[in-house]
Design a protein around this motif. Structure first.
Motif, mmCIF file in Angstrom:
data_model
loop_
_atom_site.group_PDB
_atom_site.id
_atom_site.type_symbol
_atom_site.label_atom_id
_atom_site.label_comp_id
_atom_site.label_asym_id
_atom_site.label_seq_id
_atom_site.Cartn_x
_atom_site.Cartn_y
_atom_site.Cartn_z
ATOM 1 N N ALA A 161 0.833 -1.208 0.000
ATOM 2 C CA ALA A 161 0.000 0.000 0.000
ATOM 3 C C ALA A 161 0.869 1.259 0.000
ATOM 4 O O ALA A 161 0.558 2.243 -0.673
ATOM 5 C CB ALA A 161 -0.943 0.003 1.204
ATOM 6 N N ALA A 162 1.971 1.229 0.741
ATOM 7 C CA ALA A 162 2.894 2.368 0.745
ATOM 8 C C ALA A 162 3.537 2.535 -0.629
ATOM 9 O O ALA A 162 3.737 3.655 -1.103
ATOM 10 C CB ALA A 162 3.966 2.178 1.819
ATOM 11 N N PHE A 163 3.845 1.412 -1.288
ATOM 12 C CA PHE A 163 4.426 1.476 -2.625
ATOM 13 C C PHE A 163 3.424 2.047 -3.627
ATOM 14 O O PHE A 163 3.798 2.802 -4.513
ATOM 15 C CB PHE A 163 4.920 0.090 -3.047
ATOM 16 C CG PHE A 163 5.725 0.085 -4.317
ATOM 17 C CD1 PHE A 163 6.730 1.015 -4.533
ATOM 18 C CD2 PHE A 163 5.489 -0.858 -5.293
ATOM 19 C CE1 PHE A 163 7.491 1.002 -5.700
ATOM 20 C CE2 PHE A 163 6.238 -0.890 -6.454
ATOM 21 C CZ PHE A 163 7.235 0.046 -6.661
ATOM 22 N N ASP A 164 2.147 1.704 -3.465
ATOM 23 C CA ASP A 164 1.107 2.313 -4.305
ATOM 24 C C ASP A 164 1.117 3.830 -4.139
ATOM 25 O O ASP A 164 1.098 4.576 -5.123
ATOM 26 C CB ASP A 164 -0.282 1.792 -3.927
ATOM 27 C CG ASP A 164 -0.535 0.369 -4.359
ATOM 28 O OD1 ASP A 164 0.268 -0.185 -5.140
ATOM 29 O OD2 ASP A 164 -1.538 -0.214 -3.885
ATOM 30 N N ALA A 165 1.145 4.292 -2.888
ATOM 31 C CA ALA A 165 1.169 5.734 -2.613
ATOM 32 C C ALA A 165 2.430 6.376 -3.186
ATOM 33 O O ALA A 165 2.386 7.489 -3.729
ATOM 34 C CB ALA A 165 1.058 5.989 -1.110
ATOM 35 N N TYR A 166 3.554 5.676 -3.077
ATOM 36 C CA TYR A 166 4.828 6.156 -3.611
ATOM 37 C C TYR A 166 4.718 6.379 -5.120
ATOM 38 O O TYR A 166 5.122 7.417 -5.645
ATOM 39 C CB TYR A 166 5.905 5.110 -3.293
ATOM 40 C CG TYR A 166 7.312 5.492 -3.676
ATOM 41 C CD1 TYR A 166 8.168 6.073 -2.749
ATOM 42 C CD2 TYR A 166 7.798 5.253 -4.960
ATOM 43 C CE1 TYR A 166 9.479 6.405 -3.084
ATOM 44 C CE2 TYR A 166 9.103 5.582 -5.304
ATOM 45 C CZ TYR A 166 9.932 6.159 -4.360
ATOM 46 O OH TYR A 166 11.222 6.487 -4.706
ATOM 47 N N GLN A 167 4.152 5.393 -5.822
ATOM 48 C CA GLN A 167 4.020 5.494 -7.273
ATOM 49 C C GLN A 167 3.051 6.597 -7.683
ATOM 50 O O GLN A 167 3.307 7.333 -8.645
ATOM 51 C CB GLN A 167 3.560 4.150 -7.846
ATOM 52 C CG GLN A 167 4.618 3.076 -7.732
ATOM 53 C CD GLN A 167 4.117 1.750 -8.234
ATOM 54 O OE1 GLN A 167 4.064 1.530 -9.432
ATOM 55 N NE2 GLN A 167 3.739 0.858 -7.328
ATOM 56 N N ILE A 168 1.954 6.730 -6.963
ATOM 57 C CA ILE A 168 0.974 7.775 -7.279
ATOM 58 C C ILE A 168 1.573 9.153 -7.060
ATOM 59 O O ILE A 168 1.357 10.077 -7.852
ATOM 60 C CB ILE A 168 -0.320 7.560 -6.464
ATOM 61 C CG1 ILE A 168 -1.030 6.308 -6.985
ATOM 62 C CG2 ILE A 168 -1.224 8.780 -6.531
ATOM 63 C CD1 ILE A 168 -2.137 5.809 -6.097
ATOM 64 N N TYR A 169 2.364 9.309 -6.005
ATOM 65 C CA TYR A 169 3.032 10.590 -5.755
ATOM 66 C C TYR A 169 3.939 10.944 -6.932
ATOM 67 O O TYR A 169 3.988 12.089 -7.373
ATOM 68 C CB TYR A 169 3.830 10.522 -4.448
ATOM 69 C CG TYR A 169 4.372 11.854 -4.000
ATOM 70 C CD1 TYR A 169 3.580 12.720 -3.256
ATOM 71 C CD2 TYR A 169 5.664 12.256 -4.315
ATOM 72 C CE1 TYR A 169 4.066 13.945 -2.832
ATOM 73 C CE2 TYR A 169 6.160 13.483 -3.903
ATOM 74 C CZ TYR A 169 5.342 14.317 -3.159
ATOM 75 O OH TYR A 169 5.827 15.542 -2.758
ATOM 76 N N HIS A 170 4.645 9.953 -7.441
ATOM 77 C CA HIS A 170 5.508 10.182 -8.607
ATOM 78 C C HIS A 170 4.695 10.625 -9.818
ATOM 79 O O HIS A 170 5.052 11.584 -10.501
ATOM 80 C CB HIS A 170 6.307 8.924 -8.944
ATOM 81 C CG HIS A 170 7.557 8.802 -8.162
ATOM 82 N ND1 HIS A 170 7.570 8.579 -6.805
ATOM 83 C CD2 HIS A 170 8.849 8.875 -8.545
ATOM 84 C CE1 HIS A 170 8.826 8.524 -6.383
ATOM 85 N NE2 HIS A 170 9.618 8.699 -7.420
ATOM 86 N N ALA A 171 3.612 9.917 -10.091
ATOM 87 C CA ALA A 171 2.780 10.267 -11.247
ATOM 88 C C ALA A 171 2.232 11.688 -11.120
ATOM 89 O O ALA A 171 2.203 12.441 -12.099
ATOM 90 C CB ALA A 171 1.634 9.264 -11.380
ATOM 91 N N ASN A 172 1.814 12.062 -9.921
ATOM 92 C CA ASN A 172 1.218 13.382 -9.713
ATOM 93 C C ASN A 172 2.222 14.520 -9.679
ATOM 94 O O ASN A 172 1.855 15.664 -9.975
ATOM 95 C CB ASN A 172 0.415 13.396 -8.405
ATOM 96 C CG ASN A 172 -0.842 12.583 -8.494
ATOM 97 O OD1 ASN A 172 -1.373 12.348 -9.567
ATOM 98 N ND2 ASN A 172 -1.323 12.116 -7.354
ATOM 99 N N ASN A 173 3.478 14.237 -9.316
ATOM 100 C CA ASN A 173 4.438 15.314 -9.108
ATOM 101 C C ASN A 173 5.608 15.346 -10.077
ATOM 102 O O ASN A 173 6.235 16.393 -10.236
ATOM 103 C CB ASN A 173 4.977 15.262 -7.682
ATOM 104 C CG ASN A 173 3.928 15.641 -6.680
ATOM 105 O OD1 ASN A 173 3.618 16.804 -6.521
ATOM 106 N ND2 ASN A 173 3.332 14.650 -6.031
ATOM 107 N N TYR A 174 5.940 14.210 -10.688
ATOM 108 C CA TYR A 174 7.135 14.158 -11.529
ATOM 109 C C TYR A 174 6.846 13.759 -12.971
ATOM 110 O O TYR A 174 7.723 13.846 -13.821
ATOM 111 C CB TYR A 174 8.162 13.173 -10.947
ATOM 112 C CG TYR A 174 8.404 13.313 -9.467
ATOM 113 C CD1 TYR A 174 8.567 14.568 -8.883
ATOM 114 C CD2 TYR A 174 8.470 12.206 -8.644
ATOM 115 C CE1 TYR A 174 8.808 14.695 -7.524
ATOM 116 C CE2 TYR A 174 8.703 12.320 -7.281
ATOM 117 C CZ TYR A 174 8.857 13.563 -6.731
ATOM 118 O OH TYR A 174 9.090 13.704 -5.392
ATOM 119 N N GLY A 175 5.650 13.312 -13.255
ATOM 120 C CA GLY A 175 5.311 12.808 -14.581
ATOM 121 C C GLY A 175 5.485 13.817 -15.702
ATOM 122 O O GLY A 175 5.749 13.451 -16.838
#
Length: 108
Positions: free
Chosen positions: A66-80
């Protein structure tokens, strides 16, 4: 230790300096706060990062999906907007091959 992942980030061509600076500012704030670029408090440990001329890699130790899901979503929202980011699960080939290598050594 959990599952190791190799995170790859590749810049999307020539990037405007202001976008580059803004994006890395977000990343560095997340790292300062949580110890990882995904801004998660626990469950994903940043082990090491490696930079290249086109982007780079980060080695992650993931204990909580679940933390890894949040980690990936943060990347998509901020670095994509700046980077194409992928994650690859890693297998420990040294450990997997050790018995076979030991067997070959014993024969020689």
């Amino acid at each position: 230790m959990g599952q190791l992942y190799l995170q790859r980030f590749e810049y999307r061509g020539a990037i405007d300096k202001s976008l580059f600076d803004r994006t890395w500012s977000i990343a560095n704030e997340a790292m300062a706060k949580t110890g990882n670029w995904g801004n998660v408090e626990k469950g994903v440990k940043h082990v090491h990062a490696y930079g290249t001329g086109w982007g780079g890699y980060a080695l992650l130790d993931v204990e909580d999906p679940a933390a890894f899901d949040a980690y990936q979503i943060y990347h998509a929202n901020n670095y994509g907007q700046m980077c194409h980011v992928t994650f690859e699960p890693l297998a420990d080939l040294d450990a997997a091959m050790a018995p076979m290598i030991a067997e070959h050594k014993a024969k020689s």
